[in-house]
Design an enzyme around this catalytic site. Structure first.
Site: not given
Length: 139
Positions: A47-50
């Site tokens: 769920g994190c872009v990074s």
């Protein structure tokens, strides 16, 4: 690791968002190192872009009280700083302490929500949900 109280007081002292941003980057540089082996799929936060990894050590204090210790890392310098803030709030706490802490309120108090992109905010929520799920599984 910098305490959450120190982070709060440092943020209160820093008026300018640019200074706060640099401070967040400094917090990220001071994170406890995460081994290469810990950069694995099991530790990856979805769920994190990074790229974000959180490694959990479940430790017992004297008297048998369980404490959750975290190490974290990211491929983004800013996100490493956000991890440092989350770990200052949650790491080395009991599961009950973790579940009773409101990280979203802390991020609002620090003024971070208004300066993070929606994608970064979603990533922060994913990290917090992961930590709270770990705590709930131990209770």
């Amino acid at each position: 690791m910098t305490s959450i109280d120190t982070i709060r007081s440092d943020f209160a002292f820093l008026d300018d968002w640019e200074d706060r941003y640099r401070y967040i980057l400094e917090l990220g540089r001071a994170l406890e190192p995460l081994s290469e082996a810990a950069h694995n799929d099991a530790n990856k936060v979805r769920g994190c872009v990074s790229q974000v990894w959180l490694e959990l050590d479940d430790e017992a204090r004297a008297g048998g009280e369980r404490v959750l210790h975290y190490r974290g890392d990211s491929d983004s310098h800013l996100v490493r700083g956000l991890i440092a803030i989350a770990l200052a709030l949650y790491s080395d706490r009991t599961p009950r302490e973790i579940l009773s802490s409101d990280a979203q309120a802390l991020f609002r108090e620090l003024g971070l929500e208004q300066h993070l992109t929606p994608q970064r905010s979603n990533g922060v929520r994913a990290m917090i949900q992961r930590i709270r799920a770990d705590a709930a599984a131990v209770v």
